[in-house]
Structure formats: C-alpha cells, structure tokens
Design an enzyme around this catalytic site. Structure first.
Site, PDB file in Angstrom:
ATOM      1  N   GLY A  39       7.637   1.287   1.495  1.00 40.87           N
ATOM      2  CA  GLY A  39       7.627   0.554   2.684  1.00 40.87           C
ATOM      3  C   GLY A  39       7.328   1.354   4.119  1.00 40.87           C
ATOM      4  O   GLY A  39       7.669   0.828   5.290  1.00 40.87           O
ATOM      5  N   SER A 108       4.568  12.586   1.234  1.00 44.33           N
ATOM      6  CA  SER A 108       5.255  13.972   1.311  1.00 44.33           C
ATOM      7  C   SER A 108       6.386  14.273   0.354  1.00 44.33           C
ATOM      8  O   SER A 108       7.577  14.320   0.792  1.00 44.33           O
ATOM      9  CB  SER A 108       5.527  14.085   2.793  1.00 44.33           C
ATOM     10  OG  SER A 108       6.313  12.961   3.317  1.00 44.33           O
TER      11      SER A 108
END
Ligand SMILES: Nc1ncnc2c1ncn2[C@@H]1O[C@H](COP(=O)(O)OS(=O)(=O)O)[C@@H](OP(=O)(O)O)[C@H]1O
Ligand SMILES: Nc1ncnc2c1ncn2[C@@H]1O[C@H](COP(=O)(O)OP(=O)(O)O)[C@@H](O)[C@H]1O
Length: 198
Positions: A39, A108
């Site tokens: 999200g 990441s």
C-alpha cells in the site's frame, strides 16, 4: 581513484532554511518501505493530496515511476536495488534542500540500504514509515499480477518470494494495512507528520 579529487563544493547563497520559510513549513524525507502491494503508493498518494490541500509543498518519488526514467538501467538484483535506493535518496535530498516534503515509496527491502539513505539527512529530516502487510494479503491483492508471475517463475528475485524483505528495526511509524482502509492509514500518517513538522 577518487573522482572527487578536483571538485569543490559551491555554496548556495539561498539556504534550506530560507526556502523552508518561503514554503512556511519544514522539509523532510518521508520514506515508505514495505512489500509490493502493501500500500505504499496508495497511501503516499492520498497523503500527498491531503498535504497539498493544507498548502504544503510536496513531491512523491515512486519507485515504479523512477524506474521509467532516472533508474531505468537498474533491475532487481541486490546491487541494483542498492543503487536504486541511493539515487532516490540523493534526489530526495535535493528536494528537501529545496524546502519540500518528499514522500518516497520504494520496497527498499534491505536495512543497510535504508540506513545509508538515512545517513544523507539530518536526524529529524528522515522519517521511516514501515507499511506493514502480510505476504498472504499482498499476494491476495496482487494489484499488478506480479506475485502470480513470480510464483510461476516468470519473474526472478521477487521480494517476499525468492528474495528477502528485511522489516525495519526501528521505524518512526508502523502503518498496518492488512485490515484498515487506505484512507485510515493515510490519516495516521498525515496526523503523525503534522506533529513532526511543527
Ligand atoms: N523482482 C521484483 N521484485 C519486486 N518488485 C518488482 C520486481 N520486478 C518488478 N517489480 C515492480 O517494481 C516495483 C519495485 O520497485 P522499487 O524501486 O520500489 O524496488 S526496490 O526499492 O529497488 O526494491 C514494484 O512496485 P510496487 O508493487 O509498487 O512495490 C513492482 O511493481
Ligand atoms: N489500508 C490500505 N492501504 C493501502 N492500500 C490498501 C489498503 N487496503 C487495501 N489496499 C489496496 O492494496 C493495493 C496496494 O497497492 P499499491 O499501493 O500499489 O502498493 P505498493 O505501492 O506497496 O506496491 C491497492 O490496490 C489498494 O487499494
């Protein structure tokens, strides 16, 4: 060879503080990390709109979008992800210097890469947000059909499937998206940012 040997830093006469005054708020890097489909982009977009409506200067650096331009030569090996994060953090640093609230939405997956990104900023400038969602839920959502492809072996090095995701060890804020609406999650982040940027 040190490529910076004959390079000197040219000081700007207009400072970050000058530009923050102009914008009427502090600038910072809001780094959203999480699995694909957790999200990040959805929340970052809603937050950007809400901050814009509060007359704040924002810019969204979305991993997917950057990979169409500045990062288009990078893939998904751990080395390429490291470079992807390094470049994005450096770009973000320029925007923060320009007085803007930057939202970065990138998987990441590695703690070390996120730490290196954090090092580019002052302590209160880098805000790490863990967009937490179970792999099962992300796979159910599968908004781009990528998990399905990864399970079929059509995509390699897919985060959560055949490459690891390291959850942040000490994020500034955890937003759990498993059983909340995007709007609720975005409000959590906006409220947090308003307090942090006071
Ligand atoms: N192998 C693999 N693993 C993970 N994700 C993949 C992969 N291949 C393509 N994609 C798509 O690329 C988006 C992730 O890009 P990022 O720049 O955020 O990744 S990273 O930060 O370098 O890990 C990611 O976007 P999000 O779903 O928005 O996270 C995917 O749509
Ligand atoms: N609480 C929530 N927060 C954010 N997205 C949610 C939430 N609940 C369901 N979703 C849905 O999950 C998907 C997340 O996709 P996306 O924002 O592209 O994730 P990411 O950028 O992390 O890959 C969207 O389809 C979104 O509507």
């Amino acid at each position: 060879m040190d490529r910076r040997k004959h390079i000197t830093w040219s000081q700007s006469q207009v400072s970050k503080e000058n530009r923050q005054k102009l914008h009427n708020h502090k600038s910072c890097m809001v780094w959203l990390t999480g699995l694909s489909g957790s999200g990040k982009s959805t929340i970052a977009n809603i937050v950007q709109t809400k901050l814009y409506e509060l007359n704040m200067s924002t810019y969204l650096l979305d991993g997917d979008n950057l990979r169409h331009g500045i990062n288009k030569n990078l893939g998904f090996s751990s080395e390429d992800r490291k470079e992807n994060i390094r470049r994005t953090a450096e770009i973000g640093k320029l925007f923060v210097d320009a007085g803007i609230v930057v939202l970065a939405a990138l998987i990441s997956p590695f703690e070390e890469d996120r730490k290196l990104a954090r090092f580019l900023f002052t302590e209160d400038e880098f805000i790490e947000i863990y967009v937490e969602c179970s792999l099962e839920e992300c796979e159910l959502r599968d908004p781009k059909g990528l998990y399905k492809k990864a399970r079929l072996g059509e995509i390699k090095n897919f985060t959560g499937i055949d490459q690891i995701y390291e959850p942040p060890q000490s994020p500034d804020l955890v937003i759990s998206t498993n059983s909340k609406s995007p709007e609720e999650c975005a409000n959590e982040l906006v409220n947090y940012l308003i307090e942090r940027l006071k």
